[in-house]
Design a protein around this motif. Structure first.
Motif, PDB file in Angstrom:
ATOM      1  N   ARG A  45       0.812  -1.221   0.000  1.00  0.00           N
ATOM      2  CA  ARG A  45       0.000   0.000   0.000  1.00  0.00           C
ATOM      3  C   ARG A  45       0.842   1.266   0.000  1.00  0.00           C
ATOM      4  O   ARG A  45       0.476   2.266  -0.609  1.00  0.00           O
ATOM      5  CB  ARG A  45      -0.933   0.012   1.205  1.00  0.00           C
ATOM      6  CG  ARG A  45      -2.063  -0.927   1.017  1.00  0.00           C
ATOM      7  CD  ARG A  45      -3.032  -0.829   2.153  1.00  0.00           C
ATOM      8  NE  ARG A  45      -4.013  -1.875   1.903  1.00  0.00           N
ATOM      9  CZ  ARG A  45      -5.269  -1.769   2.182  1.00  0.00           C
ATOM     10  NH1 ARG A  45      -5.722  -0.696   2.760  1.00  0.00           N
ATOM     11  NH2 ARG A  45      -6.097  -2.738   1.910  1.00  0.00           N
ATOM     12  N   ASN A  46       1.979   1.246   0.679  1.00  0.00           N
ATOM     13  CA  ASN A  46       2.825   2.442   0.702  1.00  0.00           C
ATOM     14  C   ASN A  46       3.366   2.755  -0.689  1.00  0.00           C
ATOM     15  O   ASN A  46       3.468   3.919  -1.072  1.00  0.00           O
ATOM     16  CB  ASN A  46       3.960   2.287   1.709  1.00  0.00           C
ATOM     17  CG  ASN A  46       3.462   2.372   3.132  1.00  0.00           C
ATOM     18  OD1 ASN A  46       2.468   3.033   3.412  1.00  0.00           O
ATOM     19  ND2 ASN A  46       4.140   1.692   4.039  1.00  0.00           N
ATOM     20  N   GLU A  47       3.727   1.718  -1.446  1.00  0.00           N
ATOM     21  CA  GLU A  47       4.200   1.939  -2.816  1.00  0.00           C
ATOM     22  C   GLU A  47       3.082   2.489  -3.692  1.00  0.00           C
ATOM     23  O   GLU A  47       3.311   3.366  -4.526  1.00  0.00           O
ATOM     24  CB  GLU A  47       4.737   0.643  -3.413  1.00  0.00           C
ATOM     25  CG  GLU A  47       6.065   0.201  -2.845  1.00  0.00           C
ATOM     26  CD  GLU A  47       6.520  -1.128  -3.416  1.00  0.00           C
ATOM     27  OE1 GLU A  47       7.549  -1.128  -4.113  1.00  0.00           O
ATOM     28  OE2 GLU A  47       5.840  -2.145  -3.175  1.00  0.00           O
ATOM     29  N   VAL A  48       1.861   2.001  -3.488  1.00  0.00           N
ATOM     30  CA  VAL A  48       0.724   2.506  -4.252  1.00  0.00           C
ATOM     31  C   VAL A  48       0.470   3.966  -3.906  1.00  0.00           C
ATOM     32  O   VAL A  48       0.236   4.790  -4.788  1.00  0.00           O
ATOM     33  CB  VAL A  48      -0.535   1.644  -3.991  1.00  0.00           C
ATOM     34  CG1 VAL A  48      -1.768   2.277  -4.609  1.00  0.00           C
ATOM     35  CG2 VAL A  48      -0.331   0.239  -4.540  1.00  0.00           C
ATOM     36  N   ARG A  58       0.670   9.600  -5.436  1.00  0.00           N
ATOM     37  CA  ARG A  58       1.128  10.954  -5.128  1.00  0.00           C
ATOM     38  C   ARG A  58       2.032  11.493  -6.234  1.00  0.00           C
ATOM     39  O   ARG A  58       2.000  12.676  -6.560  1.00  0.00           O
ATOM     40  CB  ARG A  58       1.866  10.940  -3.792  1.00  0.00           C
ATOM     41  CG  ARG A  58       1.893  12.252  -3.114  1.00  0.00           C
ATOM     42  CD  ARG A  58       0.492  12.670  -2.746  1.00  0.00           C
ATOM     43  NE  ARG A  58       0.499  14.005  -2.213  1.00  0.00           N
ATOM     44  CZ  ARG A  58      -0.517  14.808  -2.273  1.00  0.00           C
ATOM     45  NH1 ARG A  58      -1.631  14.413  -2.810  1.00  0.00           N
ATOM     46  NH2 ARG A  58      -0.449  16.009  -1.788  1.00  0.00           N
ATOM     47  N   SER A  59       2.863  10.626  -6.826  1.00  0.00           N
ATOM     48  CA  SER A  59       3.773  11.077  -7.879  1.00  0.00           C
ATOM     49  C   SER A  59       3.016  11.452  -9.153  1.00  0.00           C
ATOM     50  O   SER A  59       3.556  12.156  -9.998  1.00  0.00           O
ATOM     51  CB  SER A  59       4.818  10.008  -8.182  1.00  0.00           C
ATOM     52  OG  SER A  59       4.243   8.937  -8.905  1.00  0.00           O
ATOM     53  N   LEU A  60       1.780  11.001  -9.279  1.00  0.00           N
ATOM     54  CA  LEU A  60       0.977  11.318 -10.459  1.00  0.00           C
ATOM     55  C   LEU A  60       0.111  12.554 -10.259  1.00  0.00           C
ATOM     56  O   LEU A  60      -0.666  12.911 -11.141  1.00  0.00           O
ATOM     57  CB  LEU A  60       0.095  10.108 -10.812  1.00  0.00           C
ATOM     58  CG  LEU A  60       0.860   8.852 -11.210  1.00  0.00           C
ATOM     59  CD1 LEU A  60      -0.089   7.675 -11.362  1.00  0.00           C
ATOM     60  CD2 LEU A  60       1.645   9.078 -12.489  1.00  0.00           C
ATOM     61  N   PHE A  61       0.243  13.222  -9.102  1.00  0.00           N
ATOM     62  CA  PHE A  61      -0.549  14.414  -8.819  1.00  0.00           C
ATOM     63  C   PHE A  61      -0.368  15.429  -9.933  1.00  0.00           C
ATOM     64  O   PHE A  61       0.744  15.742 -10.330  1.00  0.00           O
ATOM     65  CB  PHE A  61      -0.116  15.034  -7.482  1.00  0.00           C
ATOM     66  CG  PHE A  61      -0.904  16.250  -7.089  1.00  0.00           C
ATOM     67  CD1 PHE A  61      -2.128  16.124  -6.477  1.00  0.00           C
ATOM     68  CD2 PHE A  61      -0.419  17.524  -7.348  1.00  0.00           C
ATOM     69  CE1 PHE A  61      -2.860  17.244  -6.111  1.00  0.00           C
ATOM     70  CE2 PHE A  61      -1.141  18.643  -6.986  1.00  0.00           C
ATOM     71  CZ  PHE A  61      -2.369  18.506  -6.373  1.00  0.00           C
ATOM     72  N   ASP A 111      -7.020   0.175  -2.821  1.00  0.00           N
ATOM     73  CA  ASP A 111      -6.132   1.110  -2.133  1.00  0.00           C
ATOM     74  C   ASP A 111      -6.980   2.202  -1.498  1.00  0.00           C
ATOM     75  O   ASP A 111      -7.692   2.912  -2.189  1.00  0.00           O
ATOM     76  CB  ASP A 111      -5.153   1.708  -3.143  1.00  0.00           C
ATOM     77  CG  ASP A 111      -4.393   2.887  -2.574  1.00  0.00           C
ATOM     78  OD1 ASP A 111      -4.014   2.816  -1.395  1.00  0.00           O
ATOM     79  OD2 ASP A 111      -4.190   3.862  -3.307  1.00  0.00           O
ATOM     80  N   ASP A 112      -6.915   2.319  -0.189  1.00  0.00           N
ATOM     81  CA  ASP A 112      -7.740   3.317   0.485  1.00  0.00           C
ATOM     82  C   ASP A 112      -7.146   4.718   0.421  1.00  0.00           C
ATOM     83  O   ASP A 112      -7.769   5.666   0.877  1.00  0.00           O
ATOM     84  CB  ASP A 112      -8.018   2.920   1.934  1.00  0.00           C
ATOM     85  CG  ASP A 112      -6.753   2.789   2.764  1.00  0.00           C
ATOM     86  OD1 ASP A 112      -5.644   2.963   2.224  1.00  0.00           O
ATOM     87  OD2 ASP A 112      -6.871   2.509   3.970  1.00  0.00           O
ATOM     88  N   SER A 113      -5.974   4.885  -0.181  1.00  0.00           N
ATOM     89  CA  SER A 113      -5.407   6.229  -0.294  1.00  0.00           C
ATOM     90  C   SER A 113      -6.176   7.060  -1.314  1.00  0.00           C
ATOM     91  O   SER A 113      -6.016   8.268  -1.358  1.00  0.00           O
ATOM     92  CB  SER A 113      -3.925   6.175  -0.677  1.00  0.00           C
ATOM     93  OG  SER A 113      -3.759   5.761  -2.005  1.00  0.00           O
ATOM     94  N   GLN A 114      -7.027   6.399  -2.117  1.00  0.00           N
ATOM     95  CA  GLN A 114      -7.848   7.174  -3.042  1.00  0.00           C
ATOM     96  C   GLN A 114      -8.825   8.064  -2.285  1.00  0.00           C
ATOM     97  O   GLN A 114      -9.353   9.020  -2.825  1.00  0.00           O
ATOM     98  CB  GLN A 114      -8.594   6.260  -3.998  1.00  0.00           C
ATOM     99  CG  GLN A 114      -9.616   5.372  -3.320  1.00  0.00           C
ATOM    100  CD  GLN A 114     -10.132   4.287  -4.243  1.00  0.00           C
ATOM    101  OE1 GLN A 114      -9.744   4.215  -5.406  1.00  0.00           O
ATOM    102  NE2 GLN A 114     -11.003   3.451  -3.748  1.00  0.00           N
TER     103      GLN A 114
END
Length: 183
Positions: A79-82, A87-90, A103-106
């Motif tokens: 999950r950290n890599e995802v 974030r890098s695609l912001f 992935d709950d970071s969405q």
């Protein structure tokens, strides 16, 4: 005047139906790893009642999975890599990508990026700037302002996501300029 009033009434009457239709739409399910043949093979092993056969099945299925990761056919991502990838695609406009499913970071606020300027320069004749961030993301301002102080390496930059795909670049607390990610 009557036409305008009729249009306003029609819009008001149609609004609840549009809201209800939008709310009733369920988000489309994204493909998961469960559809992968290697994962299916491991899942099949769980259903074998005989312990010896189940272990043999797991040995074969896990060996196939390890071989696929070693050869580069499969990549296991935590999950950290995802989150780092997301974030890098912001700033880029991308479709929903299947490897982000689950992935709950969405759900994390995706409307702000804080970074440091690695390099910056004025674009010739445009009054706009190209700015490279610490993570090598490249942004350009799409407008110019006379009282905007030129960005310099080492300064803090905040990029805020606005409406309709706009982004605002604010260097060291200055008023933000519209910008876009170009690399």
């Amino acid at each position: 005047m009557r036409w305008r009033n009729a249009l306003i009434l029609a819009a008001i009457a149609a609004a609840p139906a549009g809201v209800a239709a939008a709310q009733s739409r369920a988000p489309q399910a994204m493909p998961t790893d469960a559809n992968n043949p290697l994962v299916k093979a491991l899942e099949a092993c769980r259903k074998i009642p005989d312990a010896a056969q189940r272990v043999a099945c797991y040995d074969a299925a896990s060996a196939a999975l390890v071989n696929a990761t070693t050869s580069g056919q499969v990549r296991v991502v935590d999950r950290n890599e995802v989150r780092r990838a997301r974030r890098s695609l912001f700033g880029f406009s991308l479709p929903r990508l299947p490897w982000f499913s689950g992935d709950d970071s969405q759900n994390d606020p995706d409307d702000r990026l804080d970074s440091t300027i690695k390099s910056a320069w004025l674009l010739k004749g445009a009054g706009r700037y190209r700015i490279v961030l610490a993570d090598n993301a490249v942004w350009e301002t799409t407008e110019s302002k006379l009282n905007w102080i030129a960005p310099r390496p080492g300064q803090k930059i905040t990029i805020l996501k606005g409406v309709l795909g706009n982004y605002f670049l604010s260097v060291d607390g200055q008023v933000g300029l519209r910008g876009r990610r170009v690399g």
